[in-house]
Write an enzyme that holds these catalytic residues in place. Structure first.
Site, PDB file in Angstrom:
ATOM      1  N   ASN A   1       0.823  -1.204   0.000  1.00 41.02           N
ATOM      2  CA  ASN A   1       0.000   0.000   0.000  1.00 41.02           C
ATOM      3  C   ASN A   1       0.861   1.260   0.000  1.00 41.02           C
ATOM      4  O   ASN A   1       0.459   2.294  -0.540  1.00 41.02           O
ATOM      5  CB  ASN A   1      -0.922  -0.003   1.223  1.00 41.02           C
ATOM      6  CG  ASN A   1      -1.906  -1.162   1.193  1.00 41.02           C
ATOM      7  OD1 ASN A   1      -2.165  -1.747   0.136  1.00 41.02           O
ATOM      8  ND2 ASN A   1      -2.460  -1.511   2.337  1.00 41.02           N
TER       9      ASN A   1
ATOM     10  N   GLU B   1       2.085 -11.683  -2.508  1.00 40.51           N
ATOM     11  CA  GLU B   1       1.843 -11.474  -1.073  1.00 40.51           C
ATOM     12  C   GLU B   1       1.112 -12.709  -0.567  1.00 40.51           C
ATOM     13  O   GLU B   1       0.005 -13.013  -1.028  1.00 40.51           O
ATOM     14  CB  GLU B   1       1.005 -10.223  -0.797  1.00 40.51           C
ATOM     15  CG  GLU B   1       1.774  -8.936  -0.974  1.00 40.51           C
ATOM     16  CD  GLU B   1       1.007  -7.694  -0.523  1.00 40.51           C
ATOM     17  OE1 GLU B   1       0.236  -7.785   0.456  1.00 40.51           O
ATOM     18  OE2 GLU B   1       1.190  -6.647  -1.160  1.00 40.51           O
TER      19      GLU B   1
ATOM     20  N   GLU C   1      -2.297  -3.861  -5.593  1.00 36.09           N
ATOM     21  CA  GLU C   1      -3.694  -4.063  -5.157  1.00 36.09           C
ATOM     22  C   GLU C   1      -4.622  -2.942  -5.655  1.00 36.09           C
ATOM     23  O   GLU C   1      -5.345  -2.328  -4.858  1.00 36.09           O
ATOM     24  CB  GLU C   1      -3.750  -4.181  -3.624  1.00 36.09           C
ATOM     25  CG  GLU C   1      -3.052  -5.425  -3.129  1.00 36.09           C
ATOM     26  CD  GLU C   1      -3.297  -5.746  -1.646  1.00 36.09           C
ATOM     27  OE1 GLU C   1      -3.787  -4.884  -0.905  1.00 36.09           O
ATOM     28  OE2 GLU C   1      -2.988  -6.885  -1.252  1.00 36.09           O
TER      29      GLU C   1
HETATM   30  O1  AHR Z   1       1.390  -6.767   3.585  1.00 36.21           O
HETATM   31  C1  AHR Z   1       0.596  -5.782   4.178  1.00 36.21           C
HETATM   32  C2  AHR Z   1      -0.332  -5.112   3.194  1.00 36.21           C
HETATM   33  O2  AHR Z   1      -1.247  -6.063   2.720  1.00 36.21           O
HETATM   34  C3  AHR Z   1       0.286  -4.573   1.928  1.00 36.21           C
HETATM   35  O3  AHR Z   1       0.785  -3.292   2.076  1.00 36.21           O
HETATM   36  C4  AHR Z   1      -0.859  -4.576   0.967  1.00 36.21           C
HETATM   37  O4  AHR Z   1      -0.452  -4.724  -0.363  1.00 36.21           O
HETATM   38  C5  AHR Z   1      -1.746  -5.698   1.449  1.00 36.21           C
HETATM   39  O5  AHR Z   1      -3.057  -5.299   1.577  1.00 36.21           O
END
Ligand code: AHR
Length: 503
Positions: free
Chosen positions: A72, A292, A173
């Site tokens: 984010n 992720e 995202e």
């Molecule tokens: O990994 C934590 C957060 O999770 C990241 O910043 C984001 O991409 C996801 O929502």
């Protein structure tokens, strides 16, 4: 005691185990960078302020490609802030995590840290609040050897050789309403396609990852992938998947079966990508960057909103989940899922690495230690070699509220035909009794056990903490190999790995 049977036959390979499957993720978030990998005043700090003790654990973990700088965070990030003389770098408000970003660590410093860690860089560009031009500028700064304004700026900033970043993420995202600059699949797809084309005009050799869904539970899941890939199919190499799992309301059975959800997620994204390819009449195949994944108690995240207009802390304690033995077993099963899709998941990034939902923890001025999740990652990353091998598993079943009926045992193997090294990774999801797993390895020829590892604790909620950093440790598995039959006894809620040498 219950029983399961498995057959290992290297004639059924899934695909090559790519080192990039064991990637990581470092975001400017909480105490990940500042007071995590970087703590200039710490007794273990090197001449650049990087903690040597943390670097040692990162190397032991065996992390290949590391995604940076977010997350984010990247959707509000101006990369130019983080290069050049440190004293001139601005302090910025990071809206994603409601913190102050000092920009003390930027591209140059992080690249130096990666060299020390023995890992490679996967760079994300900001397609939330910025666009194609800024992405191309960053690529010029990073990859062009010289002779242009931005490559010269890099050289003037002390780095003669290009960073030569191979893998780039086109934003983060972008399907998520929480994302700065969040947009529709159609709008994002157009922007990602334009940016990808521009970046490839500058450096055709780079690999590009377009944003898929932030999770299979997103309301736009499936349709997001279809629309985004319709715009970008010819211009990108991979589409991302993100998934986090946690135990909800004491439903341990569903939590233990999280990898079934990961399997379905990967297969649905691959099917959607193939559908777009078929409609386009394309021979090209889009792979998955699972960039992720982890266990994350997202429901427990305290508000990251400031309490006052001037409340923008530097490196606050955020997302510092303390993982249990149970979490580590689920985590190990997620690695089994990734390996089981080695033909399609070309890259994966454990989110994240230090302090923030991390396998490695640190205390400012104090020690660093391994969380329970450290062990399955380090062991799998080290032992998985050659090809991933599909196994035939017969096991009792377990009914779960969330994922339907699942097998009590899941497993995958890897086999390196050149060295004869074979590894078998197993998870036991049963909660009541031990299971005896009989594994037919006669297809490997004469073999012997070289090492075994079991992750289990009689207290599934046992954790490693600052006060008790070695409470949960892997130990040897009860196992014997005779006449091509390997017998392994797994206690309830357990993850195990066995390495065999074939002669
Ligand atoms: O990994 C934590 C957060 O999770 C990241 O910043 C984001 O991409 C996801 O929502």
């Amino acid at each position: 005691m219950t029983a399961a049977r498995i057959t290992v036959d290297p004639r059924f390979p899934i695909g090559a185990v790519r080192r990039r499957l064991f990637g990581g993720f470092v975001e400017h978030l909480g105490r990940h960078v500042y007071d995590g990998i970087y703590e200039p005043g710490h007794p273990a700090a090197d001449e650049q302020g990087f903690r040597r003790d943390v670097l040692e654990l990162v190397r032991e973990l065996g992390v290949s490609l590391i995604r940076y700088p977010g997350g984010n965070f990247v959707s509000g990030f101006r990369w130019e802030d983080s290069v050049g003389p440190r004293e001139r770098r601005p302090r910025r408000l990071d809206l994603a995590w409601h913190s102050t970003e000092t920009n003390e660590i930027g591209l140059h410093e992080f690249s130096d840290w990666l060299t020390k860690a023995g890992s490679d860089l996967m760079l994300a560009v900001n397609l939330g609040t910025r666009g194609t031009l800024e992405a191309i500028d960053l690529l010029e700064y990073s990859n062009i050897p010289g002779g242009s304004a931005l490559s010269q700026q890099r050289i003037d900033n002390g780095r003669t050789a290009p960073f030569d970043v191979r893998v780039w993420c086109l934003g983060n995202e972008m399907d998520g309403p929480w994302q700065l600059g969040h947009r529709s699949a159609d709008d994002y797809g157009k922007l990602a396609a334009q940016t990808a084309k521009g970046m490839r005009q500058m450096d055709p050799s780079i690999e590009l990852v377009v944003c898929g869904s932030s999770g299979a539970q997103m309301p736009t899941f499936g349709e997001w992938e279809r629309v985004v890939l319709e715009h970008t199919y010819d211009d990108v190499d991979m589409i991302s998947c993100h998934a986090y799992y946690q135990e909800h309301d004491g439903d341990v059975d569903s939590f233990l079966a999280s990898a079934v959800d990961m399997d379905r997620f990967i297969e649905a994204v691959a099917a959607t990508a193939d559908h777009v390819g078929a409609v386009k009449g394309s021979d090209k195949r889009i792979d998955i960057s699972f960039d992720e994944w982890n266990v994350w108690y997202i429901d427990r995240v305290d508000s990251v909103k400031p309490t006052a207009i001037d409340d923008w802390p530097v490196a606050p304690r955020l997302l510092e989940d303390v993982y249990s033995a149970l979490d580590a077993v689920v985590f190990g099963s997620l690695l089994i899922s990734l390996l089981s899709h080695a033909d399609r998941v070309a890259s994966a990034s454990l989110a994240q690495l230090v302090n923030v939902i991390a396998p490695i923890m640190t205390e400012p001025g104090g020690p660093t230690w391994r969380q329970t999740t450290f062990f399955p990652f380090a062991i799998t990353s080290r032992l998985a070699q050659g090809d991933a091998v599909r196994l035939h598993v017969e096991a009792p079943s377990i009914d779960t509220a969330k994922h339907g009926t699942v097998a009590a045992v899941d497993a995958v193997a890897t086999h390196d035909a050149d060295t004869g090294a074979t590894a078998i990774f197993l998870v036991h999801r049963g909660r009541e009794e031990a299971i005896e797993v009989t594994i037919d390895v006669s297809g490997l020829g004469a073999a012997e056990i070289v090492e075994t590892h079991l992750l289990h604790d009689d207290d599934p909620y046992a954790r490693n903490t600052l006060d008790d950093p070695e409470r949960v440790q892997p130990r040897a598995v009860e196992s014997r190999l005779e006449g091509g039959i390997l017998r392994v006894t797994l206690p309830p809620i357990a993850w195990a790995a066995l390495a065999l040498r074939t002669r």
